[in-house]
Every structure is written in structure tokens, then in C-alpha cells.
Design a protein around this motif. Structure first.
Motif, PDB file in Angstrom:
ATOM      1  N   ARG A  22       0.827  -1.218   0.000  1.00  0.00           N
ATOM      2  CA  ARG A  22       0.000   0.000   0.000  1.00  0.00           C
ATOM      3  C   ARG A  22       0.858   1.263   0.000  1.00  0.00           C
ATOM      4  N   LYS A  24       3.961   1.628  -1.118  1.00  0.00           N
ATOM      5  CA  LYS A  24       4.609   1.786  -2.429  1.00  0.00           C
ATOM      6  C   LYS A  24       3.603   2.258  -3.472  1.00  0.00           C
ATOM      7  N   HIS A  25       2.380   1.724  -3.423  1.00  0.00           N
ATOM      8  CA  HIS A  25       1.341   2.127  -4.369  1.00  0.00           C
ATOM      9  C   HIS A  25       0.983   3.603  -4.179  1.00  0.00           C
ATOM     10  N   LEU A  26       0.869   4.038  -2.928  1.00  0.00           N
ATOM     11  CA  LEU A  26       0.524   5.428  -2.636  1.00  0.00           C
ATOM     12  C   LEU A  26       1.608   6.377  -3.145  1.00  0.00           C
ATOM     13  N   ALA A  28       3.800   5.787  -5.533  1.00  0.00           N
ATOM     14  CA  ALA A  28       3.793   5.744  -6.998  1.00  0.00           C
ATOM     15  C   ALA A  28       2.635   6.564  -7.558  1.00  0.00           C
ATOM     16  N   LYS A  29       1.461   6.450  -6.928  1.00  0.00           N
ATOM     17  CA  LYS A  29       0.276   7.186  -7.380  1.00  0.00           C
ATOM     18  C   LYS A  29       0.513   8.693  -7.299  1.00  0.00           C
ATOM     19  N   LYS A  30       1.274   9.127  -6.289  1.00  0.00           N
ATOM     20  CA  LYS A  30       1.576  10.548  -6.124  1.00  0.00           C
ATOM     21  C   LYS A  30       2.786  10.985  -6.958  1.00  0.00           C
ATOM     22  N   GLY A  31       3.374  10.036  -7.685  1.00  0.00           N
ATOM     23  CA  GLY A  31       4.506  10.374  -8.540  1.00  0.00           C
ATOM     24  C   GLY A  31       5.805  10.587  -7.772  1.00  0.00           C
ATOM     25  N   TYR A  71       3.021   3.166   6.968  1.00  0.00           N
ATOM     26  CA  TYR A  71       1.990   3.436   5.965  1.00  0.00           C
ATOM     27  C   TYR A  71       0.928   4.405   6.477  1.00  0.00           C
TER      28      TYR A  71
END
Length: 75
Positions: A22, A24-26, A28-31, A71
Motif C-alpha cells: 500500500r 509503495k502504491h501510494l 507511486a500514485k503521487k509520482g 503506511y
């Protein structure tokens, strides 16, 4: 004078950790670019991480040398 560069983001993780995924996904989603370092089977690194953060859990997220927490702190 230019802006200071953003500190490097480092995410310390373990295999099969849903909160690590979660985090890492967050990011990545925020760039946000980050380096992932697994502490799986690395007792010395794990010991340093516990000493540096006071936390036994992963993920542990750092901006440069500063601990941002896990997280839920990131989210």
C-alpha cells in the motif's frame, strides 16, 4: 538561488507485507520516486531500523535521514 532538491525517499519493506504494498502504491500514485530496501532476513539492518525508528513494524519510510513513519503516517 534554486530550490533545494527533495530528499531521497527510502521505503524499508518485508516480503508479503500488505502495508508495504500500500505504501509503495501510494507513493507511486503521487509520482514520488523511492528506493525500496527489503529487511527480509537482514537482522543487522532490521536492528538498525528498530533503533532508528523505535518501531518493530514495516514499512518504514524515510525522507533522507528523517523517519516519516509507516503506511498510516504516510497516508
Amino acid at each position: 538561488m534554486g530550490a533545494m532538491p527533495a530528499p531521497k525517499i527510502t521505503v524499508y519493506t518485508k516480503d508479503h507485507c500488505p502495508y508495504c504494498v500500500r505504501a509503495k502504491h501510494l507513493l507511486a500514485k503521487k509520482g514520488v520516486a523511492f528506493e525500496e530496501i527489503s529487511v527480509e532476513g537482514k537482522d543487522e539492518l532490521r536492528g538498525w531500523l528498530v533503533g532508528a525508528t523505535g518501531q518493530l513494524t514495516v514499512p518504514q519510510i524515510f525522507a533522507g535521514d528523517r523517519s516519516l513513519g509507516g503506511y498510516s503516517d504516510l497516508a
